[in-house]
Design a protein around this motif. Sequence first.
Motif, PDB file in Angstrom:
ATOM      1  N   SER A 136      19.442  -7.531   5.105  1.00 30.39           N
ATOM      2  CA  SER A 136      20.328  -8.155   4.123  1.00 30.39           C
ATOM      3  C   SER A 136      19.627  -8.326   2.781  1.00 30.39           C
ATOM      4  N   GLN A 137      18.326  -8.661   2.789  1.00 28.87           N
ATOM      5  CA  GLN A 137      17.611  -8.809   1.521  1.00 28.87           C
ATOM      6  C   GLN A 137      17.521  -7.489   0.770  1.00 28.87           C
ATOM      7  N   GLU A 138      17.248  -6.397   1.480  1.00 26.60           N
ATOM      8  CA  GLU A 138      17.171  -5.096   0.822  1.00 26.60           C
ATOM      9  C   GLU A 138      18.548  -4.628   0.364  1.00 26.60           C
ATOM     10  N   GLN A 139      19.580  -4.929   1.132  1.00 21.90           N
ATOM     11  CA  GLN A 139      20.931  -4.577   0.707  1.00 21.90           C
ATOM     12  C   GLN A 139      21.277  -5.310  -0.588  1.00 21.90           C
ATOM     13  N   TRP A 140      20.903  -6.568  -0.668  1.00 21.82           N
ATOM     14  CA  TRP A 140      21.151  -7.350  -1.884  1.00 21.82           C
ATOM     15  C   TRP A 140      20.305  -6.840  -3.044  1.00 21.82           C
ATOM     16  N   LEU A 183      18.084 -24.974  11.229  1.00 20.79           N
ATOM     17  CA  LEU A 183      17.428 -24.199  12.282  1.00 20.79           C
ATOM     18  C   LEU A 183      18.002 -22.787  12.370  1.00 20.79           C
ATOM     19  N   TYR A 184      19.328 -22.676  12.267  1.00 21.28           N
ATOM     20  CA  TYR A 184      19.934 -21.342  12.319  1.00 21.28           C
ATOM     21  C   TYR A 184      19.530 -20.497  11.121  1.00 21.28           C
ATOM     22  N   ARG A 185      19.463 -21.109   9.964  1.00 22.71           N
ATOM     23  CA  ARG A 185      19.045 -20.344   8.778  1.00 22.71           C
ATOM     24  C   ARG A 185      17.601 -19.883   8.923  1.00 22.71           C
ATOM     25  N   GLN A 186      16.755 -20.745   9.448  1.00 17.36           N
ATOM     26  CA  GLN A 186      15.363 -20.346   9.660  1.00 17.36           C
ATOM     27  C   GLN A 186      15.269 -19.199  10.664  1.00 17.36           C
ATOM     28  N   ALA A 187      16.082 -19.273  11.717  1.00 20.86           N
ATOM     29  CA  ALA A 187      16.076 -18.199  12.706  1.00 20.86           C
ATOM     30  C   ALA A 187      16.568 -16.897  12.100  1.00 20.86           C
ATOM     31  N   GLU A 188      17.607 -16.972  11.269  1.00 19.51           N
ATOM     32  CA  GLU A 188      18.139 -15.747  10.667  1.00 19.51           C
ATOM     33  C   GLU A 188      17.160 -15.168   9.648  1.00 19.51           C
ATOM     34  N   GLU A 192      18.520 -17.068  -0.176  1.00 15.74           N
ATOM     35  CA  GLU A 192      17.492 -16.104   0.219  1.00 15.74           C
ATOM     36  C   GLU A 192      18.074 -14.774   0.689  1.00 15.74           C
ATOM     37  N   ALA A 193      19.401 -14.613   0.589  1.00 15.11           N
ATOM     38  CA  ALA A 193      20.087 -13.387   1.030  1.00 15.11           C
ATOM     39  C   ALA A 193      19.782 -13.093   2.499  1.00 15.11           C
ATOM     40  N   THR A 194      19.876 -14.125   3.338  1.00 14.62           N
ATOM     41  CA  THR A 194      19.494 -13.971   4.740  1.00 14.62           C
ATOM     42  C   THR A 194      20.671 -13.657   5.660  1.00 14.62           C
ATOM     43  N   HIS A 195      21.869 -13.536   5.103  1.00 16.68           N
ATOM     44  CA  HIS A 195      23.023 -13.179   5.943  1.00 16.68           C
ATOM     45  C   HIS A 195      23.933 -12.257   5.146  1.00 16.68           C
ATOM     46  N   VAL A 196      24.628 -11.369   5.849  1.00 14.00           N
ATOM     47  CA  VAL A 196      25.505 -10.407   5.180  1.00 14.00           C
ATOM     48  C   VAL A 196      26.684 -10.108   6.095  1.00 14.00           C
TER      49      VAL A 196
END
Length: 372
Positions: free
Chosen positions: A280-284, A49-54, A306-310
Motif C-alpha cells: 500500500s505504501q508503494e502504491q501510494w 493494535l490493528y493498525r500496528q499489525a497492518e 502512513e498509507a498502511t491500508h488500501v
Amino acid sequence: MSGRVPRLVCTAAVAAQAALVPVAAVAAPGPQEPGQRSVSELLTDLQKLYRQAEQATETYNAGAERLKRQRVEADRLDADLGAARRALRDSRTQAARLALQQYQGSSTELSPYLRLLLAPDPQQALAEGHLLGQLARERAETVRRLTTNEKKAADLAGKARRTLDTRVALAQRQQQARDDVQARLHDVEKLLASLSAEQVTALARTETDGAAAAQRSFLASGVLRGLRRPSREGDEAVRYAVRQLGKPYQWGATGPRAYDCSGLTSQAWEHAGTPIPRTSQEQWARLKHIPLHELRPGDLVVYFPEATHVALYLGDGMVVQAPRPGKRVKVSPVAANPVLGAVRPDPGGEPMRRYTPPELPRGALTKPHARL
C-alpha cells in the motif's frame, strides 16, 4: 497465530480505523483491567493494535518484494558470471596457444628485416610482412580480450558476493518482520480474550454506528460527484476483486485463496494487465494521485497517514477490501477508515463508453462480514 483470533475478531467485529467515532485519545492500553475501561477506550486500544499489525504486515510485504528482486538480480549475475568465466577460459586457451607458437618459432625464425634483405622476391617478402603484421595485431587482440575478460569476471564475482550478502541480510530482516507481525497479532488476541460478552456486543455496536456516521459525513461533504465510468482495465480489476468476495484475509497473501489488503489490489490490477507495486505504501508513493471527486471504479483508496491500508473503489461510495485478520474480503463504505487519498493505476486509460457495474452476491452490502 492461534485459531482463537479469527473467531474472536469475527465475533467482535471491531474496527481497525482510528477516526470513526469520537473516542478518547488513549495512546496505549492503560494499566486498568479491561472491565474498568470504557468502550471508547477499548475500541481505541484495538484500533491501535490493528493498525500496528497492518503496518507490520506491509513492512513484511515490502521486504518480501525486495528479497524477490534481489533473487532475480542474483540469478542474472550468476548467469553473467558463468558466461564471463567461459569467455575467460577461451581467452586463456588462445593465449596459451599463442605463447606456444611464439616459443616454437623463436629459435628458427628470422627477423622481418633480414627476411626482406635475403628474399629472392622483395615484393613477396613485403606481402608476408603485411601478413605478419596482421598476425601480430590478432595476437595483441587475444591479449586484450584476456585482460578484459579477467577484469569482467573479477568484477562480476565481486558483485555476486555482495548480492549474496544482501540476500542474507534481507532474509534476516524478513524474519524479524514476520516475528513483528506475529507479536502484534498476539497483542490483539490477548486483548480480545480479556473482553466480556457485554463488551464484545458494545464494541460491535460502537463500530457499526461509527462507520455509518463517518460515511454519512463523507458523502455529505460532496466530495464524490456522480458515477464515473472506469477504463476497460479498471473494469477488469473491479470484476476480479468482486469475484474474491468472501475469501479470508491472510497477512502476506496474494491469492488465490486468501489476500491481505494490498495483495488484493495488486492482484486485481495484475489480472487486468497493469502490474502495480505490491504494498500500500508503494502504491501510494508510485501511482498517480487523483482528487477524490474524480474517483472512478478501479481506482485505489489509501487509508491512514502512513498509507498502511488500501482498497479498490467499486463505485457509489463503496470499496472492495481485505480488511484485517479474522475477516473476509468484503464490500465496505469508502469512509469506513480515515481516507488518506486516492491513486489511479492507469491514468491514461480512457473511460468505457458504456458501463454496467458487476453484480454483487446476495447480501454483500448487508451481511455482518460486509461491515468493518
